[in-house]
Motif scaffolding. Structure first.
Motif, PDB file in Angstrom:
ATOM      1  N   GLU A  32      -9.706  40.691 -21.861  1.00  0.00           N
ATOM      2  CA  GLU A  32      -9.626  41.413 -23.185  1.00  0.00           C
ATOM      3  C   GLU A  32     -11.269  41.476 -24.259  1.00  0.00           C
ATOM      4  O   GLU A  32     -10.993  41.980 -24.500  1.00  0.00           O
ATOM      5  CB  GLU A  32      -8.482  40.264 -23.751  1.00  0.00           C
ATOM      6  N   LYS A  33     -11.769  40.255 -23.689  1.00  0.00           N
ATOM      7  CA  LYS A  33     -12.901  40.459 -24.754  1.00  0.00           C
ATOM      8  C   LYS A  33     -13.668  41.318 -24.065  1.00  0.00           C
ATOM      9  O   LYS A  33     -14.854  41.719 -24.712  1.00  0.00           O
ATOM     10  CB  LYS A  33     -13.915  38.971 -24.998  1.00  0.00           C
ATOM     11  N   LEU A  34     -13.981  41.870 -23.005  1.00  0.00           N
ATOM     12  CA  LEU A  34     -14.964  42.439 -22.177  1.00  0.00           C
ATOM     13  C   LEU A  34     -14.572  43.647 -22.306  1.00  0.00           C
ATOM     14  O   LEU A  34     -15.217  44.526 -22.663  1.00  0.00           O
ATOM     15  CB  LEU A  34     -14.675  42.181 -20.578  1.00  0.00           C
ATOM     16  N   ARG A  35     -13.119  44.208 -21.959  1.00  0.00           N
ATOM     17  CA  ARG A  35     -12.461  45.649 -23.099  1.00  0.00           C
ATOM     18  C   ARG A  35     -13.003  45.582 -24.519  1.00  0.00           C
ATOM     19  O   ARG A  35     -13.015  47.033 -24.760  1.00  0.00           O
ATOM     20  CB  ARG A  35     -11.190  45.011 -22.842  1.00  0.00           C
ATOM     21  N   GLN A  36     -13.237  44.630 -25.288  1.00  0.00           N
ATOM     22  CA  GLN A  36     -13.449  44.867 -26.639  1.00  0.00           C
ATOM     23  C   GLN A  36     -15.013  45.195 -26.568  1.00  0.00           C
ATOM     24  O   GLN A  36     -15.272  45.491 -27.404  1.00  0.00           O
ATOM     25  CB  GLN A  36     -12.911  43.386 -27.011  1.00  0.00           C
ATOM     26  N   THR A  37     -15.484  43.913 -25.738  1.00  0.00           N
ATOM     27  CA  THR A  37     -17.204  44.284 -25.910  1.00  0.00           C
ATOM     28  C   THR A  37     -18.036  44.758 -25.516  1.00  0.00           C
ATOM     29  O   THR A  37     -19.118  45.079 -25.486  1.00  0.00           O
ATOM     30  CB  THR A  37     -17.709  42.606 -26.047  1.00  0.00           C
ATOM     31  N   GLY A  38     -17.609  45.562 -23.636  1.00  0.00           N
ATOM     32  CA  GLY A  38     -18.212  45.537 -22.929  1.00  0.00           C
ATOM     33  C   GLY A  38     -18.809  44.910 -22.212  1.00  0.00           C
ATOM     34  O   GLY A  38     -19.234  44.884 -20.836  1.00  0.00           O
ATOM     35  N   LYS A  39     -19.558  43.628 -22.228  1.00  0.00           N
ATOM     36  CA  LYS A  39     -19.817  42.917 -21.394  1.00  0.00           C
ATOM     37  C   LYS A  39     -20.071  41.312 -22.596  1.00  0.00           C
ATOM     38  O   LYS A  39     -20.220  41.137 -23.833  1.00  0.00           O
ATOM     39  CB  LYS A  39     -21.219  42.592 -21.529  1.00  0.00           C
ATOM     40  N   ILE A  77     -24.533  37.993 -16.091  1.00  0.00           N
ATOM     41  CA  ILE A  77     -23.592  38.781 -17.281  1.00  0.00           C
ATOM     42  C   ILE A  77     -22.593  38.971 -16.645  1.00  0.00           C
ATOM     43  O   ILE A  77     -22.331  38.734 -15.227  1.00  0.00           O
ATOM     44  CB  ILE A  77     -24.587  40.213 -18.195  1.00  0.00           C
ATOM     45  N   LEU A  78     -21.571  38.809 -17.943  1.00  0.00           N
ATOM     46  CA  LEU A  78     -20.254  39.030 -16.949  1.00  0.00           C
ATOM     47  C   LEU A  78     -19.994  40.706 -17.773  1.00  0.00           C
ATOM     48  O   LEU A  78     -19.783  40.881 -18.938  1.00  0.00           O
ATOM     49  CB  LEU A  78     -18.734  38.213 -17.665  1.00  0.00           C
ATOM     50  N   GLU A  79     -18.986  41.603 -17.177  1.00  0.00           N
ATOM     51  CA  GLU A  79     -18.959  44.082 -17.476  1.00  0.00           C
ATOM     52  C   GLU A  79     -17.656  43.508 -16.321  1.00  0.00           C
ATOM     53  O   GLU A  79     -17.144  43.172 -16.031  1.00  0.00           O
ATOM     54  CB  GLU A  79     -20.145  43.677 -17.192  1.00  0.00           C
ATOM     55  N   LEU A  80     -17.578  44.901 -16.951  1.00  0.00           N
ATOM     56  CA  LEU A  80     -16.197  45.683 -16.189  1.00  0.00           C
ATOM     57  C   LEU A  80     -16.785  46.475 -15.444  1.00  0.00           C
ATOM     58  O   LEU A  80     -17.922  46.957 -16.109  1.00  0.00           O
ATOM     59  CB  LEU A  80     -15.530  46.526 -17.545  1.00  0.00           C
ATOM     60  N   ASP A  81     -16.814  47.391 -14.223  1.00  0.00           N
ATOM     61  CA  ASP A  81     -16.739  48.132 -13.189  1.00  0.00           C
ATOM     62  C   ASP A  81     -16.314  49.215 -14.067  1.00  0.00           C
ATOM     63  O   ASP A  81     -15.274  49.018 -14.622  1.00  0.00           O
ATOM     64  CB  ASP A  81     -16.717  48.081 -12.007  1.00  0.00           C
TER      65      ASP A  81
END
Length: 610
Positions: free
Chosen positions: A438-445, A506-510
């Motif tokens: 959820e945090k990645l969806r909001q912030t991107g990374k 880092i953590l991010e979304l593909d």
């Protein structure tokens, strides 16, 4: 009371785990709907308006719909056919190819299942399709449905020409790279398996729960009886599923975790799940209730067996049917009902007499008189505590399992935190994983050392084989020659978690909105190494960080992380070759060891070559 037979309930059963011809599923549902004079379950399908607009445009392009069986390809084709003026009669004819006039100089050719083509038919028609895709023929436009595995198989089986090879390679590239179109070709490819379940499932759920067929239940005496014990379990399940936001959210979380763990559940399986949640009962024909079953179930005091919280896992079905149904195989991997913790079991077993558990027992067990602490549960509980059961407590332990399942879907967020809700599953860190998503969806990374600390610590313990506490740097170590040795004392590199001279973690979304843990070893392109952070890998790293041995949870995960380490070392070697133009004739080895506090310490060893 006499039961009220509902055609809608009998129709809804057809979506459930009943024997059907999978290859004719859409036709089967349509025929069942017509025979009962009902509308099939319908919901807004992603891309449908876009597809219809394409074929209505002045310059339509061909479309391939792909995905796994049950993703709705036939449904899309039929909806598009009807929206463009095609007739139901023409659609139901048993033709492999259907043709519809779009304009004075263009026909739409619909192939609703490419796998039906024989080798000879494929050799005739695929070159014609290739000509349209390659813009050599503008008089026809195609709508083709094909399962993802069989799509490329058909193209490979026909004789290769330059045009066939070019089109085949383009389709394969679109599939592999998960792209929709290529500017040089008149083609769009829609992979229906890539639709996010968090957008699809709520639509399916609402389509079933708000279907006009439920109006047939208005005259049923079991819908609003004088006593709650005579409430229809079908209606009870429907009301809970419709009105309990917590239950809906927890189901969606489980389904989303399946998706994030690379398990795809097609629309057909999701419809099956919803139907089974509402109608499941082990003591009925095909283990799905009809209206005529309800009176007998109530008379037998057997309503608890129809609990939606059990039906979510297919508990109403026989073991063989449950283990052969995709959605129940996926959901049962969470182990909900079998897994527990002392907080939950103390409440369920001793809550009646334990002052510390009394409030929660009243609120979460006694308050639910329908699926919670009914008379049967309380009598079995008493016999269990007094040691007077006659079946080695098997019946009570089965009830206890059902109550754990119910609590997982009904505990409030506050109580869930207090009781450590996700410890009722195999994946104890799944809640943390969802928070990260959820945090990645909001912030991107995510780049903060605090957020990444546990993952980095888990990686370091696997990379070194030491119970290290290091979380601010990623420690790349080997045994000197073997990168996958269990214990590694030769330090190759420290990689700063915080961004520093091109190195970072880092953590991010593909592009599919799935989490990637990316380690950068430098500013140059190619020095960034990603790891898909599936739920199982996340759980594995968290458990190792908390002290579990790497091989105790998942051998496969352990090997995946070691493979990730090997990729990092390979890129590190590449970076050194870029940086080192004039190597000295000596080698400095930094050896690492742990002090008494678990901190990594170094000692230097110099090797000279004569």
């Amino acid at each position: 009371m006499a039961f009220h037979d509902s055609a809608w309930i009998r129709f809804l059963r057809q979506y459930g785990p009943v024997p059907t011809n999978d290859n004719m599923y859409d036709e089967f549902i349509q025929k069942a709907a017509r025979s009962k004079k009902l509308s099939p379950v319908s919901f807004s399908a992603e891309y449908l308006d876009e597809l219809i607009d394409n074929f209505k445009s002045d310059a339509p392009i061909s479309v391939i719909l792909t995905g796994t069986a049950g993703d709705g390809k036939t449904y899309y084709c039929r909806q598009i056919w009807m929206a463009l003026g095609g007739t139901e009669v023409a659609w139901t004819q048993k033709n492999k190819i259907r043709t519809l006039r779009l304009s004075a100089n263009r026909d739409l050719i619909v192939i609703k299942d490419l796998s039906e083509f024989s080798a000879e038919e494929a050799q005739i028609f695929l070159p014609q399709i290739a000509a349209c895709i390659d813009r050599q023929n503008t008089e026809k436009v195609y709508l083709i449905a094909a399962n993802d595995g069989q799509l490329m198989e058909k193209w490979r089986d026909i004789a290769a020409t330059p045009q066939i090879s070019k089109v085949r390679q383009t389709i394969e590239n679109l599939l592999v790279n998960e792209q929709k179109e290529h500017p040089d070709f008149s083609l769009r490819l829609y992979n229906l398996s890539r639709l996010p379940i968090r957008r699809v499932f709520p639509r399916i759920l609402d389509a079933v729960l708000n279907h006009e067929g439920w109006q047939h239940c208005e005259q049923c005496p079991f819908r609003q009886p004088t006593t709650s014990a005579q409430q229809c379990p079908i209606w009870e399940n429907k009301e809970r599923l419709q009105n309990d936001a917590i239950t809906r959210e927890r189901i969606l979380q489980l389904l989303e975790l399946c998706e994030l763990n690379t398990i795809h559940l097609p629309i057909r399986q999701l419809l099956l799940l919803v139907s089974n949640i509402l109608l499941g009962h082990p003591n009925t024909k095909e283990h799905l209730m009809t209206c005529k079953d309800v009176a007998q179930i109530i008379d037998n005091g057997d309503t608890a067996q129809g609990s939606l919280y059990r039906n979510i896992f297919g508990e109403n079905l026989g073991k063989r049917r449950r283990q052969s149904t995709e959605v129940f195989v996926a959901l049962n991997r969470f182990g909900i009902g079998n897994e527990t913790n002392s907080n939950v079991d103390n409440m369920l077993i001793f809550g009646q007499d334990d002052p510390a558990q009394e409030e929660n027992y009243q609120r979460f067990v006694l308050a639910d008189t329908y699926y919670g602490a009914d008379h049967s549960f309380q009598s079995q509980q008493k016999a269990y505590l007094e040691g007077t059961t006659t079946d080695n407590s098997e019946k009570f332990l089965s009830m206890l399992r059902a109550q754990r399942q119910r609590l997982f879907f009904t505990l409030t967020p506050e109580a869930a935190t207090e009781t450590k809700l996700w410890s009722l599953t195999v994946f104890q860190y799944a809640g943390d994983y969802l928070e990260i998503i959820e945090k990645l969806r909001q912030t991107g990374k995510i780049t903060s050392k605090q957020s990444l600390a546990r993952l980095v610590q888990g990686l370091n313990r696997i990379f070194t084989g030491l119970l290290a506490h290091e979380a601010e740097h990623l420690v790349l170590a080997t045994s000197g020659s073997h990168s996958q040795a269990r214990v590694c004392h030769v330090l190759e590199e420290y990689v700063s978690v915080s961004k520093k001279s091109g190195t970072y973690v880092i953590l991010e979304l593909d592009h599919n909105e799935r989490p990637l843990l990316t380690v950068s070893l430098g500013k140059e392109d190619g020095l960034q190494v990603p790891l898909h952070l599936q739920l199982t890998r996340f759980e594995f790293l968290c458990r190792v960080a908390e002290g579990a041995l790497p091989s105790s949870f998942s051998r496969e995960c352990y090997e995946d992380i070691l493979s990730f380490k090997t990729n990092l070392l390979r890129q590190l070697d590449y970076r050194r070759k870029l940086d080192d133009d004039d190597p000295d004739a000596e080698l400095n080895l930094n050896m690492i060891y742990l002090d008494n506090d678990g901190d990594i310490k170094e000692s230097s060893l110099e090797v000279q070559f004569s």
